[in-house]
Design an enzyme around this catalytic site. Structure first.
Site, PDB file in Angstrom:
ATOM      1  N   ASN A   7       1.109  -1.201  -0.067  1.00 15.20           N
ATOM      2  CA  ASN A   7      -0.052  -0.058   0.186  1.00 15.20           C
ATOM      3  C   ASN A   7       0.899   1.268  -0.052  1.00 15.20           C
ATOM      4  OD1 ASN A   7      -1.808   1.800   0.291  1.00 15.20           O
ATOM      5  ND2 ASN A   7      -2.808   1.060   2.476  1.00 15.20           N
ATOM      6  N   HIS A 183     -13.269   2.939   0.184  1.00 16.16           N
ATOM      7  CA  HIS A 183     -12.962   1.775   1.272  1.00 16.16           C
ATOM      8  C   HIS A 183     -13.659   0.574   0.760  1.00 16.16           C
ATOM      9  CE1 HIS A 183     -13.153   5.200   4.787  1.00 16.16           C
ATOM     10  NE2 HIS A 183     -11.920   4.878   4.527  1.00 16.16           N
ATOM     11  N   ARG A 244     -12.551  15.628   8.252  1.00 11.25           N
ATOM     12  CA  ARG A 244     -13.407  16.124   7.238  1.00 11.25           C
ATOM     13  C   ARG A 244     -14.945  16.203   7.509  1.00 11.25           C
ATOM     14  NH1 ARG A 244     -11.814  10.627   3.854  1.00 11.25           N
ATOM     15  NH2 ARG A 244      -9.611  10.398   4.890  1.00 11.25           N
ATOM     16  N   GLU A 387      -7.894  -5.372   5.482  1.00  7.70           N
ATOM     17  CA  GLU A 387      -7.827  -4.999   3.930  1.00  7.70           C
ATOM     18  C   GLU A 387      -6.599  -5.742   3.239  1.00  7.70           C
ATOM     19  OE1 GLU A 387      -8.089  -1.039   5.476  1.00  7.70           O
ATOM     20  OE2 GLU A 387      -9.159  -0.450   3.821  1.00  7.70           O
TER      21      GLU A 387
END
Ligand code: ADP
Length: 412
Positions: A7, A183, A244, A387
């Protein structure tokens, strides 16, 4: 079978080497602050002598140097876990944005690299880092099959009524303005886990998956496929997040420009990095927010109330979208660890079939678990996301049967 999951971000490379026999990591780590005066390396390796940990600080000029260090750490005599790179059977790369082109994971070739490059305008903070990681890995691991796994792919099953914005159609045609969702790797992973836990076949399972972390998104999953999700063209839309804003009246942007003289970059920075929980109360970590609100800090209490309210609105909306909901699935740093948030999200939803078991909710210990009462029509699950494992699974799947890899969790 050993699969290396990479990643690569704009200034970091995370990696995990998984033995797919038992799906356990042999090694994992992080190289960060690439390009800064002083970089940082953290590496762990599982050998027959136990878990070996290693940290160092050194300047790391670019992604190539970062990846070379990773290769070195994986194969070094002290704490390395493999005797040579030829032991690695496949590499899976996380890629945030695949647009409409990449509806499922794909083996990487020059055309795919160009495709990821073409999507940079949609993910300017993410895709360049992924590309640097992919291009370096192609050089360092010649002959090892490599696969790109996209965060947007799981959401490519969302129907037009849910993915279009009500703006002139040419914005979609010319610029690709639409909901993509993010996601997806995590939502796909917990969807499959939930189907297993509930003992409902993937193609029949209806879920609301809540990936709640510093970044957060909620997805409606119908028959194993994403049919709506809270994030949109970018990961700014949807629920309130750590820094955010989530969804707000788009006219706020014009108002700030006119009244405060802010330009677009300043406004985007404000909404992305200075808003959310941080903007409301000065903290973006829920652990700090709980501490402060329990000391009587009203803004901290307001931040929690607003956060939970934004989650609940999506839960209600997606119950209407799904018609029948088999389970709510909590995952991510908040979803997995914060029993208070889970309790507040589920509070007073008995009429909608959600009956949380308060004792089970408090006793979660890191494994997939049902935390609703036995009479709850809608089950409530906590499932730790993974993930990296999802990327490794999709990597092997696409290499063994390229045509079987649809966007839905059900096709994998
Ligand atoms: P990211 O989006 O960066 O991947 P994570 O999924 O790791 O985020 O979630 C990080 C967030 O999870 C933290 O900012 C914090 O708000 C929350 N969190 C982590 N651990 C706990 C905990 N034990 N209790 C409450 N909240 C937690």
């Amino acid at each position: 079978m050993l699969v290396l999951v990479i990643n690569a971000g704009s200034s970091s490379v995370k990696y995990r080497l998984l033995d797919m026999q038992d799906e356990e990591p042999l090694s994992w780590g992080l190289v960060e602050k690439i390009g800064e005066p002083m970089g940082q390396v953290f590496h762990q390796g599982r050998t027959s002598n136990g878990v070996h940990q290693f940290t160092e600080k050194l300047p790391i000029r670019n992604h190539r140097q970062a990846m070379e260090r990773v290769v070195n750490l994986l194969t070094t005599k002290e704490g390395g876990v493999i005797d040579g790179l030829e032991r690695i059977d496949a590499i899976g790369h996380r890629v945030v944005h695949g647009g409409e082109r990449f509806r499922h994971p794909v083996p990487i070739d020059a055309d795919v690299v160009e495709g990821i490059r073409e999507h940079i305008p949609l993910a300017p903070l993410h895709n360049p880092g992924h590309l640097a990681g992919i291009e370096t890995a192609l050089e360092l691991f010649p002959g090892v099959p490599q696969v790109a796994v996209f965060d947007t792919a799981f959401h490519q099953t969302i129907p037009p009524a849910a993915y279009f914005y009500a703006v002139p159609h040419r914005l979609y045609q010319d610029l690709g303005v639409r909901r993509y969702g993010f996601h997806g790797i995590s939502h796909a992973f917990v969807t499959r886990q939930a189907s297993h836990l509930l003992n409902i076949p993937l193609e029949k399972v209806n879920l609301i998956t809540l990936h709640l972390g510093n970044g957060a998104s909620i997805t409606a999953v119908k028959g194993g496929c994403s049919v709506d999700t809270s994030m949109g063209l970018t990961p700014l839309e949807g629920v309130i997040m750590g820094t955010r804003s989530g969804s707000l009246d788009p006219a706020v942007v014009g108002y700030l420009h006119r009244q405060a003289g802010m330009d677009v970059e300043e406004i985007m920075n404000l909404l992305t990095r200075e808003s959310g929980l941080l903007g409301i109360c000065g903290h973006n970590d829920l652990r700090d927010i709980h501490r402060r609100r329990l000391q009587g800090d009203e803004r901290a209490q307001l931040a929690l109330d607003m956060l939970v309210y934004s989650y609940r609105k999506y839960v209600g909306a997606y119950m209407a979208v799904l018609g029948r909901t088999d389970a709510l699935v909590f995952t991510g740093g908040i979803g997995e660890n914060d029993a208070v948030v889970r309790e507040l999200v589920c509070r007073n939803l008995e009429n909608m079939g959600v009956c949380l078991d308060p004792t089970e909710n408090l006793q979660w210990e890191g494994r997939p678990k049902c935390i609703s009462r036995s009479d709850s029509r809608v089950r409530v699950l906590v499932i730790p996301t993974n993930e990296e494992l999802e990327i490794a699974r999709q990597t092997l799947q696409v290499l063994s049967a390229p045509d079987s890899c649809g966007a839905c969790a059900q096709a994998l």
